[in-house]
Design an enzyme around this catalytic site. Structure first.
Site, PDB file in Angstrom:
ATOM      1  N   CYS A  44       0.900  -1.172   0.000  1.00 13.87           N
ATOM      2  CA  CYS A  44       0.000   0.000   0.000  1.00 13.87           C
ATOM      3  C   CYS A  44       0.926   1.206   0.000  1.00 13.87           C
ATOM      4  CB  CYS A  44      -0.880   0.006   1.247  1.00 13.87           C
ATOM      5  SG  CYS A  44      -2.130  -1.263   1.221  1.00 13.87           S
ATOM      6  N   ALA A  45       1.421   1.549  -1.167  1.00  7.77           N
ATOM      7  CA  ALA A  45       2.636   2.362  -1.233  1.00  7.77           C
ATOM      8  C   ALA A  45       2.416   3.868  -1.262  1.00  7.77           C
ATOM      9  CB  ALA A  45       3.448   1.953  -2.448  1.00  7.77           C
ATOM     10  N   ALA A  46       1.274   4.305  -1.792  1.00  9.66           N
ATOM     11  CA  ALA A  46       1.116   5.743  -2.063  1.00  9.66           C
ATOM     12  C   ALA A  46       0.949   6.549  -0.772  1.00  9.66           C
ATOM     13  CB  ALA A  46      -0.097   5.952  -2.962  1.00  9.66           C
ATOM     14  N   PRO A  47       1.534   7.741  -0.687  1.00  6.11           N
ATOM     15  CA  PRO A  47       2.266   8.464  -1.743  1.00  6.11           C
ATOM     16  C   PRO A  47       3.764   8.137  -1.823  1.00  6.11           C
ATOM     17  CG  PRO A  47       1.983   9.893   0.149  1.00  6.11           C
ATOM     18  CD  PRO A  47       1.321   8.587   0.511  1.00  6.11           C
ATOM     19  N   GLY A  48       4.198   7.091  -1.144  1.00  8.77           N
ATOM     20  CA  GLY A  48       5.563   6.619  -1.404  1.00  8.77           C
ATOM     21  C   GLY A  48       6.599   7.001  -0.363  1.00  8.77           C
ATOM     22  N   GLY A  49       6.167   7.473   0.802  1.00 17.42           N
ATOM     23  CA  GLY A  49       7.143   7.842   1.843  1.00 17.42           C
ATOM     24  C   GLY A  49       8.009   6.648   2.222  1.00 17.42           C
ATOM     25  N   ASP A  62      -4.764  -4.057  -6.586  1.00 18.29           N
ATOM     26  CA  ASP A  62      -5.463  -4.281  -5.324  1.00 18.29           C
ATOM     27  C   ASP A  62      -4.705  -5.343  -4.524  1.00 18.29           C
ATOM     28  OD1 ASP A  62      -7.170  -5.047  -3.287  1.00 18.29           O
ATOM     29  OD2 ASP A  62      -8.977  -4.833  -4.510  1.00 18.29           O
ATOM     30  N   CYS A  66      -1.395   3.602  11.010  1.00 17.50           N
ATOM     31  CA  CYS A  66      -1.232   4.834  11.796  1.00 17.50           C
ATOM     32  C   CYS A  66      -2.488   5.009  12.654  1.00 17.50           C
ATOM     33  CB  CYS A  66      -0.954   6.046  10.908  1.00 17.50           C
ATOM     34  SG  CYS A  66      -2.167   6.329   9.631  1.00 17.50           S
ATOM     35  N   ASP A 106       1.365  -1.434   4.759  1.00 12.08           N
ATOM     36  CA  ASP A 106       1.039  -0.191   5.479  1.00 12.08           C
ATOM     37  C   ASP A 106      -0.445   0.046   5.202  1.00 12.08           C
ATOM     38  OD1 ASP A 106       1.213   2.192   6.822  1.00 12.08           O
ATOM     39  OD2 ASP A 106       2.303   3.260   5.252  1.00 12.08           O
TER      40      ASP A 106
HETATM   41  C1  LIG Z   1      -1.490   4.489   4.943  1.00 10.39           C
HETATM   42  S1  LIG Z   1      -1.593   4.795   3.249  1.00 10.39           S
HETATM   43  C2  LIG Z   1      -0.004   4.299   2.701  1.00 10.39           C
HETATM   44  C3  LIG Z   1       1.088   5.287   2.986  1.00 10.39           C
HETATM   45  C4  LIG Z   1       2.407   4.909   2.312  1.00 10.39           C
HETATM   46  N1  LIG Z   1       2.851   3.581   2.654  1.00 10.39           N
HETATM   47  C5  LIG Z   1       3.520   5.882   2.628  1.00 10.39           C
HETATM   48  O1  LIG Z   1       4.349   5.606   3.483  1.00 10.39           O
HETATM   49  O2  LIG Z   1       3.573   6.946   1.993  1.00 10.39           O
HETATM   50  C6  LIG Z   1      -2.596   3.473   2.727  1.00 10.39           C
HETATM   51  C7  LIG Z   1      -2.676   3.319   1.225  1.00 10.39           C
HETATM   52  O3  LIG Z   1      -3.400   2.112   0.964  1.00 10.39           O
HETATM   53  C8  LIG Z   1      -4.015   2.258  -0.283  1.00 10.39           C
HETATM   54  N2  LIG Z   1      -5.011   1.163  -0.431  1.00 10.39           N
HETATM   55  C9  LIG Z   1      -6.246   1.074   0.115  1.00 10.39           C
HETATM   56  N3  LIG Z   1      -6.819  -0.104  -0.231  1.00 10.39           N
HETATM   57  C10 LIG Z   1      -5.917  -0.773  -0.988  1.00 10.39           C
HETATM   58  C11 LIG Z   1      -5.912  -2.025  -1.649  1.00 10.39           C
HETATM   59  N4  LIG Z   1      -6.959  -2.853  -1.572  1.00 10.39           N
HETATM   60  N5  LIG Z   1      -4.814  -2.386  -2.346  1.00 10.39           N
HETATM   61  C12 LIG Z   1      -3.743  -1.552  -2.441  1.00 10.39           C
HETATM   62  N6  LIG Z   1      -3.695  -0.349  -1.848  1.00 10.39           N
HETATM   63  C13 LIG Z   1      -4.758   0.046  -1.120  1.00 10.39           C
HETATM   64  C14 LIG Z   1      -4.574   3.659  -0.247  1.00 10.39           C
HETATM   65  O4  LIG Z   1      -4.820   4.132  -1.545  1.00 10.39           O
HETATM   66  C15 LIG Z   1      -3.449   4.411   0.481  1.00 10.39           C
HETATM   67  O5  LIG Z   1      -2.605   5.009  -0.457  1.00 10.39           O
END
Ligand SMILES: C[S@@+](CC[C@H](N)C(=O)[O-])C[C@H]1O[C@@H](n2cnc3c(N)ncnc32)[C@H](O)[C@@H]1O
Length: 439
Positions: free
Chosen positions: A253-258, A303, A375, A322
């Site tokens: 669950c990478a976005a925004p990539g921190g 997903d 978080c 994450d």
């Molecule tokens: C906590 S944020 C991730 C923050 C990221 N790891 C960082 O350090 O910048 C959770 C992320 O999970 C993504 N997400 C939610 N459901 C998901 C799924 N089923 N598969 C992949 N990503 C998912 C969201 O779009 C969101 O970007």
């Protein structure tokens, strides 16, 4: 433009943003991003400051309003109530002179096409000062603690000895943390050479807390990718995976990539990292981050709970999950969460978190490590998810060794996993559980 006019514009704009959150259920990030497109760069800091402050103290400000209004205004004029809350916040929590706070707020009513309320706003704000309303201590708990009742109750149940610390931290402003790429330069060298007024955090290599926040464009060597903005608690995740160059790593669950950027910095030139996220718009942030850092990864819109749709069948040595969560540990950075989350969301989130874990587990190599991170500070999304997972997966065990001794001081032990509470040494609230696949 006179100071009064520009002041009125920022108050009116802040009222629109806050109303988008309070009345339309939009996120503050979403509403501010749209607002930034319209507002002159010089005015944005004031709009942001007013929006964060008013949302942070939403319940108190609304309670104060009830002390001064005979009855609520008509729903179609709710933006006037928001303006009044902006007025109260300026009067009680900022250095803006009282007369300027009153006149700009009154003038903002005209810009919002509510000129008939100018007199009422003027009178209510003057009464606020005259009656010393900011000094009153509400008996109402939501107003006193600035949280919804259900969330206060959750914190009390989950953290009987720490719930007040959590609430106080949530009502505080968050410090700005940098992550220095220590492959290029030690954090101490970076701080000294750039004369940065800040504090390094023992045990978290590369974490530097600024004593005064700065704009991203002002951060030395930011554009060169030597440094990133990231809370120090979030900086704990990547090293915890104990990943080495050459290993296959999934950031699920990478976005925004921190954390993606951090992982790549630690992995070095021989990195094999796949970063996925289901939100393709947010994934753009990952690409931009990697460009800035000069890093490469396989970036996929996918997903995490449906690997059958995207997985190439090659196992991963390390997985970072994450997971999407209530974000109840980062309320100080996102005060709108207190208004937007519902108690019923928590169970839904916990189900999704459990599904993602179960779906990703078969992708992990025997002896591989999966780090589950949220978080959130709520047990239902954290240790309860992990306990349930461990009970259902005989080939999973938790690694409870904290490989960096210095971070122990930051952690609260849970039955499964570890929790950093918000405010501890200036950190955000994060939960970590490291699972190993028994071979
Ligand atoms: C906590 S944020 C991730 C923050 C990221 N790891 C960082 O350090 O910048 C959770 C992320 O999970 C993504 N997400 C939610 N459901 C998901 C799924 N089923 N598969 C992949 N990503 C998912 C969201 O779009 C969101 O970007």
């Amino acid at each position: 433009m006179t100071a009064l006019k520009s002041g009125a514009r920022t108050r009116a704009e802040a009222a629109r943003v806050i109303d988008a959150v309070v009345s339309d259920g939009r996120s503050l990030d979403w509403a501010l991003a749209r607002s930034d497109e319209k507002v002159a760069p010089a005015d944005r800091p004031v709009v942001h400051m007013l929006c964060y402050g008013v949302l942070r103290f939403h319940w108190l400000l609304r309670w104060q309003l009830a002390q001064l209004l005979d009855k609520p205004l008509k729903p179609r004029d709710s933006i006037v109530e928001t303006l009044l809350a902006i007025g109260f916040f300026q009067l009680s929590d900022t250095r803006i002179p009282d007369h300027a706070a009153v006149s700009t707020t009154v003038e903002a009513a005209r810009l919002l096409r509510r000129p008939r309320y100018a007199g009422l706003i003027n009178a209510v704000l003057r009464n606020y000062v005259r009656k010393n309303i900011s000094e009153l201590e509400p008996a109402d708990e939501e107003a006193r603690l600035n949280h919804p009742a259900w969330l206060i109750q959750r914190f009390r149940t989950d953290w009987p000895d720490h719930w007040r610390q959590i609430i106080e931290a949530n009502n505080d402003r968050a410090p700005m943390w940098l992550r220095i790429n220590t492959r290029q330069k030690s954090a101490l060298d970076y701080q000294t050479q750039n004369e940065i007024d800040g504090d390094l955090l023992a045990g978290v290599n590369g974490a530097l807390k600024l004593r005064r926040p700065m704009r991203v464009e002002e951060i030395p060597a930011f554009d060169k990718g030597q440094v990133s903005v990231q809370d120090a608690a979030a900086q704990l995740a990547a090293p915890w995976l104990l990943a080495r160059g050459g290993e296959r790593v999934l950031d699920a669950c990478a976005a925004p990539g921190g954390k993606t950027g951090h992982l790549l910095e630690l992995l070095g030139p021989n990195a094999h990292l796949t970063a996925i996220d289901s939100d393709s718009t947010r994934l753009e942030g990952v690409r931009q981050n990697l460009d800035r850092l000069g890093q490469t990864a396989t970036v996929l819109a996918a997903d995490a709970s449906k690997p059958g749709e995207w997985w190439d069948g090659k196992s991963f040595d390390r997985i970072l999950l994450d997971a999407p969560c209530s974000a109840s540990g980062v309320i100080r950075r996102h005060p709108d969460i207190k208004l937007l989350r519902r108690e019923s969301d928590i169970q839904t989130l916990a189900c999704r978190q459990g599904e993602m874990l179960a779906a990703l587990w078969p992708l992990l190599e025997p002896a591989g490590r999966l780090l589950y991170v949220t978080c959130s500070v709520l047990a239902e999304e954290n240790d309860a998810v992990i306990r349930k997972f461990l009970a259902a997966h005989g080939d999973a065990r938790e690694d409870r060794v904290l490989h960096d001794y210095n971070i122990r001081d930051l952690m609260h032990d849970k039955n499964s996993g570890f929790q950093v509470l918000p405010g501890t040494q200036g950190l955000d609230g994060f939960y970590f559980a490291c699972l190993e696949k028994v071979s």
